[in-house]
Design an enzyme around this catalytic site. Structure first.
Site, short mmCIF file in Angstrom:
data_model
loop_
_atom_site.label_atom_id
_atom_site.label_comp_id
_atom_site.label_asym_id
_atom_site.label_seq_id
_atom_site.Cartn_x
_atom_site.Cartn_y
_atom_site.Cartn_z
N GLY A 21 0.93 -1.23 -0.07
CA GLY A 21 -0.11 -0.08 -0.07
C GLY A 21 0.94 1.37 -0.09
O GLY A 21 1.98 1.15 -0.49
N SER A 22 0.44 2.34 0.51
CA SER A 22 0.96 3.61 0.64
C SER A 22 2.29 3.85 1.12
O SER A 22 3.24 4.58 0.70
CB SER A 22 -0.05 4.40 1.09
OG SER A 22 -1.23 4.79 0.40
N VAL A 23 2.75 2.78 2.02
CA VAL A 23 4.06 3.00 2.54
C VAL A 23 5.02 2.62 1.62
O VAL A 23 6.35 3.11 1.68
CB VAL A 23 4.07 1.67 3.72
CG1 VAL A 23 4.41 0.22 2.94
CG2 VAL A 23 5.12 2.00 4.50
N PHE A 24 4.59 2.12 0.42
CA PHE A 24 5.54 2.03 -0.70
C PHE A 24 6.03 3.30 -1.58
O PHE A 24 6.92 3.34 -2.29
CB PHE A 24 4.87 1.03 -1.78
CG PHE A 24 5.79 0.25 -2.75
CD1 PHE A 24 6.65 -0.69 -2.44
CD2 PHE A 24 5.69 0.86 -4.21
CE1 PHE A 24 7.29 -1.23 -3.23
CE2 PHE A 24 6.60 0.18 -4.83
CZ PHE A 24 7.46 -0.84 -4.70
N LYS A 25 5.20 4.30 -1.39
CA LYS A 25 5.38 5.55 -2.27
C LYS A 25 6.73 6.27 -2.13
O LYS A 25 7.16 6.56 -3.20
CB LYS A 25 4.18 6.68 -1.68
CG LYS A 25 2.88 6.07 -2.06
CD LYS A 25 1.73 6.91 -1.68
CE LYS A 25 0.50 6.34 -1.90
NZ LYS A 25 -0.68 7.26 -1.43
#
Length: 745
Positions: free
Chosen positions: A452-456
């Site tokens: 999820g967004s922790v990948f951005k």
């Protein structure tokens, strides 16, 4: 005359036959004594020799700070040779048969009398001196020949004292009763072991439906699938009736293939002639002494080692456990079995006429070689902090599962790997099959999930690394609803124009997707591979998977925007935390390590995933995520923390969409941000009361960071009572890390 003529011919024929017979006998003797002498000598020696295995002491497992995590201690176990225990029954039957033949009376009379508990003796005449001598040669207690002088009456009488020749069945029952009293095991179970009369054996308990169907499809006589009631549930199990099985060898092979069990194990279960059975493993010294004092034939003790985990549940899933035979079944215990187990020794014995074993001079023992101790990089104090904080978070948010990973960015060593629910290796046998599998599962190391967004931040790092944009480049975020390559994306809050820095701080899906478009498929994928995604971590943990990152040839028009927001890619918690450790270590990529290197070993080689300047700029953005963005609940007074939140939908089985209202809620943080000493990942699967990573995971991560840095004696950057500390965080980090920003090409 004719008869006289034939006589020499007959004599000659007899002589010829005798000569041939003698020649054949001489040839056979020559073959046995000369040609086959060595082979039969070896056979004779093997029949009079026995080898006992001397177990090797399994090596210990220790944490980096010297705490014992797994040790082996010597114990005794009680075992039995059922054939020896039941030997008196065979003797009684043999005596009854001999007496029947000697006296001419029915066999059943003697067997009944010998098996009775009548304290009175009885006598019976013996019909011949030969029979009397045969009976005397048996030397059976309670059985004697009485000789009388005189011409009248029988010359010989057989005297039997039933007090001395006891009922063999009663002998076995008495042994079972005494063993039950000493060991605490059910008398009926011990009686079945001693008599070895059970018609049914379990092949495998709690099998899957597929295994049950495979066995039923074999259609074998004597092998059945039955259901057991386990509380409110039922479970299928396989059992066999050895006496009904016509071909045990073939049956064992077919069952082994159907159940995925070792063929040797199944063959042993089906073998009714086994001369060994365990009565109770891991007994106390006083129990062993009491059993030996019984002097029950065939019951003896055996020295073993018991695996003990002094810290209980601490690091349980990583350590794994061993079975009663001291063979690793999961975790480090299984992965490093060859190092830990050592090599067993051998004690060579000689067999006595009574099937006993004695030591003889000249028979040398082979001493066992202990295993090699293993030292993990885990710090037991930080591991305990991680497990305490994740347990507190679980108590508040009630997720299905939760994990914590703590990594030292300086060398990428794992300082803590915590999983919830906990698993106690000391009590593995007390769990049901299903519960043990649930608890022993090391989700942090082997569980794949979409981050999820922790990948951005990784997408932002690649864009800055390739000089395609800098942290101040502005993107239009379409006020919370945008279409990227035909895919509609939404943001939690509507944003218009945002810089790349603010896209990460605010966690805009639309902004992250537009950023990734600058890279294109090939540069995006190759850059992520440099961070370790799509690879496999070389950890001593069975089942460690390869991350899921498809080749570009299989990507669709949606793939770039999906990967940018942490979808269409899967990773483990350890792999994800280690990728953040690359940012924390100025771009140095080193594989995560769980085994501590010996003194003098060279450090692991590394490659530069991104330039140090790029890593520092990303860290400055991560610090702003905590001071002003979605990670505020991880903020600390004493240290500048950088991190990223993530709230990832959980994919449905088969990848067909996402489950509604089911999320993996994450936060990955590092501190102190100028020179991080630790990276911490916290993920909760399907939390119940809230689901945003900043709400659910960030507070636990902040507490782990604060307690761990205090334990590591990292000096605080600010006084706890400095009310302006948090206000200075953003300026301080940007001033120190944001110098020399590059411009977009």
């Amino acid at each position: 005359m004719a008869l006289a003529h034939l006589k020499p011919i007959r004599l000659g024929m007899v002589a010829l036959v005798l000569g041939v017979a003698l020649a054949a006998l001489a040839g056979r003797l020559f073959q046995l004594q000369v040609l086959d002498h060595e082979r039969y000598s070896r056979l004779a020696r093997s029949q009079h020799r026995a080898t006992q295995t001397i177990p090797a002491q399994r090596a210990g497992i220790f944490s980096s700070d010297g705490v014992e995590l797994a040790v082996s201690v010597p114990i005794k176990s009680i075992c039995v040779d059922p054939a020896t225990v039941a030997a008196r029954a065979k003797i009684i039957r043999s005596v009854a048969l001999t007496l029947s033949r000697a006296t001419g009376l029915p066999y059943r009379i003697f067997f009944k009398e010998l098996s009775s508990d009548d304290p009175l003796g009885w006598t019976i005449p013996v019909k011949s001196e030969t029979a009397a001598r045969a009976i005397e040669a048996l030397r059976i207690p309670g059985v004697a020949i009485i000789r009388k002088d005189g011409s009248s009456g029988p010359a010989r009488l057989l005297s039997v004292n039933t007090k001395e020749v006891k009922n063999p069945s009663e002998h076995v029952r008495s042994a079972a009763a005494k063993l039950s009293e000493l060991t605490g095991l059910p008398r009926e179970k011990l009686l079945a072991i001693l008599e070895r009369k059970a018609d049914c054996v379990w092949i495998k308990r709690h099998v899957t439906d597929g295994e049950a169907e495979a066995v039923q499809a074999l259609g074998m006589r004597g092998v059945v699938v039955c259901e057991e009631i386990l509380g409110p549930q039922t479970s299928k199990s396989i059992r066999a009736f050895p006496r009904k099985i016509g071909d045990p060898e073939s049956t064992a092979e077919r069952l082994s293939e159907a159940l995925g069990e070792r063929v040797e194990k199944v063959r042993e279960l089906l073998d009714r002639r086994a001369r060994f059975a365990w009565i109770k493993r891991r007994v106390e010294d006083n129990e062993a002494a009491a059993v030996l004092a019984l002097d029950v034939p065939g019951v003896f003790t055996r020295d073993e080692y018991h695996r003990f985990y002094p810290q209980g549940e601490l690091l349980g899933q990583v350590l794994g456990y061993v079975n009663t035979d001291q063979v690793g079944q999961a975790g480090v215990e299984q992965a490093l079995e060859s190092k830990l187990a050592g090599k067993p020794g051998k004690r060579r014995m000689a067999r006595t006429s009574g099937s006993g074993l004695i030591c003889l001079p000249g028979l040398k023992d082979v001493e066992p070689q202990p295993g090699e101790d293993i030292v993990l990089t885990i710090d037991s104090s930080i591991q305990r902090i991680a497990e305490q904080e994740i347990a507190a978070a679980v108590g508040k948010w009630r997720p299905d599962r939760a994990v914590v990973v703590v990594i030292d960015p300086s060398d990428h060593t794992l300082l803590a790997v915590a999983n919830w629910p906990p698993f106690n290796p000391n009590a593995y046998s007390s769990y049901s099959n299903a519960e043990r599998k649930r608890r022993e599962h090391n989700s942090a190391a082997v569980g794949l999930y979409e981050p999820g967004s922790v990948f951005k931040p990784f997408v932002a790092a690649l864009v800055i690394e390739k000089h395609l944009a800098n942290e101040n480049t502005v993107f239009n975020c379409d006020y919370g609803c945008g279409v990227i390559n035909g895919r509609r994306l939404h943001d939690v809050h509507p944003y218009g124009l945002l810089t790349l820095r603010k896209i990460i701080v605010k966690s805009s899906n639309i902004g992250a997707a537009k950023t990734a478009l600058l890279l294109g498929p090939n540069r995006l994928r190759s850059g992520l591979v440099r961070f370790g995604f799509g690879g496999k971590d070389d950890l001593p943990i069975p089942g460690t998977p390869r991350g899921w990152l498809h080749p570009v040839s299989t990507w669709t028009s949606y793939s770039i925007s999906s990967i940018a927001i942490g979808q269409e890619i899967s990773t483990t918690a350890v792999q994800l935390c280690n990728a953040f450790a690359i940012i924390a270590s100025d771009g140095r990529r080193v594989p995560p390590r769980l085994l501590k290197q010996a003194a003098g070993d060279e450090e692991s080689a590394f490659e530069q995933a991104i330039r140090p300047q790029t890593a520092r700029r990303i860290r400055s953005i991560l610090a702003e995520v905590v001071t002003e963005g979605t990670g505020k609940r991880a903020r600390l007074d004493a240290y500048v923390v950088g991190g990223k939140t993530g709230t990832a939908q959980i994919a449905l089985p088969g990848g067909r969409g996402y489950a509604p209202n089911h999320y993996n809620s994450s936060f990955v943080g590092m501190a102190p941000i100028e020179n991080p000493r630790i990276c911490v990942l916290v993920t909760l699967r399907r939390p119940r009361k809230a689901h945003y990573g900043g709400t659910v995971a960030a507070p636990a991560a902040g507490r782990i960071i604060r307690r761990s840095l205090a334990y590591l004696r990292v000096p605080p950057q600010y006084r706890h009572d400095d009310l302006t500390a948090q206000a200075r965080h953003g300026w301080h980090v940007q001033a120190e890390l944001g110098r020399g920003r590059s411009t977009a090409n």
